[in-house]
Design a protein around this motif. Structure first.
Motif, mmCIF file in Angstrom:
data_model
loop_
_atom_site.group_PDB
_atom_site.id
_atom_site.type_symbol
_atom_site.label_atom_id
_atom_site.label_comp_id
_atom_site.label_asym_id
_atom_site.label_seq_id
_atom_site.Cartn_x
_atom_site.Cartn_y
_atom_site.Cartn_z
ATOM 1 N N LEU A 37 0.915 -1.104 0.008
ATOM 2 C CA LEU A 37 -0.025 0.027 -0.053
ATOM 3 C C LEU A 37 0.979 1.354 -0.098
ATOM 4 N N PHE A 38 1.776 1.267 0.803
ATOM 5 C CA PHE A 38 2.843 2.473 0.721
ATOM 6 C C PHE A 38 3.533 2.616 -0.457
ATOM 7 N N LEU A 39 4.176 1.650 -1.145
ATOM 8 C CA LEU A 39 4.487 1.720 -2.542
ATOM 9 C C LEU A 39 4.002 2.075 -3.437
ATOM 10 N N VAL A 40 2.560 1.703 -3.578
ATOM 11 C CA VAL A 40 1.608 2.242 -4.735
ATOM 12 C C VAL A 40 1.231 3.452 -4.383
ATOM 13 N N GLY A 41 1.105 3.722 -3.078
ATOM 14 C CA GLY A 41 0.548 5.193 -2.832
ATOM 15 C C GLY A 41 1.625 6.254 -2.897
ATOM 16 N N THR A 42 2.761 5.967 -2.883
ATOM 17 C CA THR A 42 3.716 7.025 -3.031
ATOM 18 C C THR A 42 4.483 7.012 -4.268
ATOM 19 N N GLU A 43 4.389 6.233 -5.076
ATOM 20 C CA GLU A 43 5.108 6.130 -6.015
ATOM 21 C C GLU A 43 4.006 6.468 -7.499
ATOM 22 N N GLN A 44 4.107 7.529 -8.101
ATOM 23 C CA GLN A 44 3.142 7.883 -9.146
ATOM 24 C C GLN A 44 3.113 6.833 -10.168
ATOM 25 N N THR A 45 4.140 6.476 -10.381
ATOM 26 C CA THR A 45 4.158 5.479 -11.854
ATOM 27 C C THR A 45 3.424 4.395 -11.493
ATOM 28 N N LEU A 46 2.919 3.745 -10.431
ATOM 29 C CA LEU A 46 2.424 2.664 -10.068
ATOM 30 C C LEU A 46 0.648 3.073 -9.846
ATOM 31 N N HIS A 47 0.280 4.190 -10.094
ATOM 32 C CA HIS A 47 -1.057 4.444 -10.001
ATOM 33 C C HIS A 47 -1.800 4.060 -11.372
ATOM 34 N N LYS A 48 -1.758 2.669 -11.494
ATOM 35 C CA LYS A 48 -2.460 1.963 -12.791
ATOM 36 C C LYS A 48 -3.211 0.999 -12.320
ATOM 37 N N PRO A 49 -4.417 0.616 -13.240
ATOM 38 C CA PRO A 49 -5.475 -0.369 -12.632
ATOM 39 C C PRO A 49 -4.911 -1.670 -12.099
ATOM 40 N N MET A 50 -3.863 -2.309 -12.760
ATOM 41 C CA MET A 50 -3.370 -3.415 -11.989
ATOM 42 C C MET A 50 -2.843 -3.112 -10.692
ATOM 43 N N TYR A 51 -2.121 -1.987 -10.306
ATOM 44 C CA TYR A 51 -1.814 -1.845 -8.768
ATOM 45 C C TYR A 51 -2.658 -1.526 -8.023
ATOM 46 N N ILE A 52 -3.493 -0.703 -8.438
ATOM 47 C CA ILE A 52 -4.984 -0.379 -7.692
ATOM 48 C C ILE A 52 -5.680 -1.594 -7.319
ATOM 49 N N LEU A 53 -5.667 -2.695 -8.135
ATOM 50 C CA LEU A 53 -6.400 -3.779 -7.750
ATOM 51 C C LEU A 53 -5.461 -4.707 -6.728
ATOM 52 N N ILE A 54 -3.970 -4.581 -6.970
ATOM 53 C CA ILE A 54 -3.260 -5.144 -5.833
ATOM 54 C C ILE A 54 -3.416 -4.423 -4.643
ATOM 55 N N CYS A 55 -3.677 -3.107 -4.563
ATOM 56 C CA CYS A 55 -3.920 -2.669 -3.204
ATOM 57 C C CYS A 55 -5.182 -2.825 -2.605
#
Length: 312
Positions: A48-66
Motif C-alpha cells: 500500500l505504501f509503495l503504490v500510494g507514494t509512487e506515481q508511476t504505480l497509479h495504474k489499474p493493475m496496482y490499484i487492484l493489488i492495493c
C-alpha cells in the motif's frame, strides 16, 4: 469451571473455546499464527505504501493489488487479534454484538476478496487479449467502480448471515467451539431451527464462490489461448509470467478457502481441531503470501521496493 459455567449462561455473551483438544498447546500454536499475521501485515502495508507514494504505480493493475492488500489486512485482522488473545491471555468472552459483528466482517471481506480476484482476472484478460484498448476499457475510475460493486455485493450477500444469527435463540450452552465467530460454529450452538442458516450459508459459499471461480477459469482459458497464439516469443514469455503471478495468488486464496469449507461441512471423520486450524490458516496464509508473490514476481513493484530500500 464453575465460574465458566456461570459466565457461559449470561445471555449477553458467548465463550470462544479456542482449539478444543489442544488447549495445552495454545501458546505454541500462537507462535506461527502471530508470525504469519505480522508478516502479512508488514507485507500488505508495504504494498500500500509503495503504490500510494509512487506515481508511476497509479495504474489499474496496482490499484487492484492495493484492493487485495486491503481485503487481506481486513480478513486477518477480523480474526487474529481475538484468536491471539484467547491463546495468550485466555480472554474467551465475547459479547453477542461483537460476535455477530465479527461474523459479518470476516465473511463479507472474504466475499470482497473473491470479487477482487475476479476483477484481476478480467484485468489480465483485457491486457493480453485486447491490449490496444486496455487504457480505454480499464481506467482507474472504472476499477474503483468495479471495486464498489464488489463491496456492495459482499455487504448485501453477507448481511443476512448476521441477521439470521441474531434471530436465533441460544439456550443453555453459549460456548462456541472455535477461535472466532464463524457462522456455522455459532449456528451449531443455537437451540432453534438452523435450517435456513445452513442453507443460506451453503448457497453463499458454493454459488457465490462457484460463480467467481467460473468467471476466473473462463478468463484464464481465453488468456491461455491468446498466449499460445502469439508469434513473438518475448511477448509470449512476458504474458505468461504476468499470468503466473495472478494464478499463484488465486490458487493460494481459493485452495485454502475451499479446503477449509469442505472439511468443515463434509469432513465428519476429521478431528474438530483440524477444522479450526484450517479455518484460521485461510485467514493468515493468503494475506502473508500474496504480497510476497507480487513483490517477487511483479518486476515494477520489485524494482520500486529495491530502489526505496537502497535509498534509505
Amino acid at each position: 469451571m464453575e465460574v465458566l459455567n456461570l459466565t457461559s449462561s449470561d445471555p449477553s455473551i458467548f465463550i470462544l473455546m479456542g482449539i478444543p483438544g489442544l488447549e495445552a498447546a495454545h501458546v505454541w500454536i500462537s507462535i506461527p499464527f502471530a508470525a504469519f499475521y505480522i508478516i502479512g501485515l508488514l507485507g500488505n502495508f508495504m504494498v500500500l505504501f509503495l503504490v500510494g507514494t509512487e506515481q508511476t504505480l497509479h495504474k489499474p493493475m496496482y490499484i487492484l493489488i492495493c484492493m487485495l492488500a486491503l481485503t487481506d489486512i481486513g480478513m486477518s485482522t477480523s480474526v487474529m487479534p481475538k484468536t491471539l488473545c484467547i491463546f495468550w491471555f485466555n480472554l474467551t468472552v465475547i459479547s453477542v454484538g461483537g460476535c455477530l459483528t465479527q461474523t459479518f466482517f470476516l465473511h463479507m471481506l472474504s466475499v470482497m476478496n473473491s470479487a477482487v480476484l475476479v476483477t484481476m482476472a478480467f484485468d489480465r484478460y483485457v491486457a493480453i487479449c485486447n491490449p490496444l484498448r486496455y487504457t480505454t476499457i480499464l481506467t482507474n475510475t472504472r476499477i474503483a467502480k468495479l471495486g464498489l460493486v464488489g463491496l456492495t455485493r459482499a455487504v448485501l450477500s453477507m448481511l443476512p448471515l448476521s441477521l439470521l444469527l441474531s434471530r436465533q435463540p441460544f439456550c443453555a450452552s453459549r460456548t462456541i467451539l472455535h477461535t472466532y465467530c464463524e457462522h456455522m460454529a455459532v449456528a451449531k450452538i443455537s437451540c432453534g431451527d438452523t435450517t435456513v442458516n445452513r442453507m443460506y450459508g451453503l448457497l453463499m459459499a458454493f454459488v457465490g464462490t462457484g460463480l467467481d471461480l467460473t468467471l476466473i477459469v473462463l478468463s484464464y482459458s481465453l488468456i491461455i489461448r491468446a498466449i499460445f497464439s502469439m508469434s513473438s516469443k518475448k511477448a509470449h514469455q512476458k504474458a505468461l509470467n504476468t499470468c503466473t503471478t495472478h494464478i499463484c495468488v488465486m490458487l493460494t486464496s481459493y485452495t485454502s478457502f475451499l479446503f477449509s469449507s469442505l472439511t468443515h461441512r463434509f469432513g465428519q471423520g476429521i478431528a474438530p481441531y483440524v477444522h479450526i486450524i484450517l479455518a484460521n490458516l485461510y485467514f493468515i496464509i493468503p494475506p502473508m503470501l500474496n504480497p510476497i508473490i507480487y513483490g517477487v514476481k511483479t518486476k515494477e513493484l520489485h524494482d520500486k521496493l529495491g530502489k526505496y530500500t537502497c535509498r534509505r
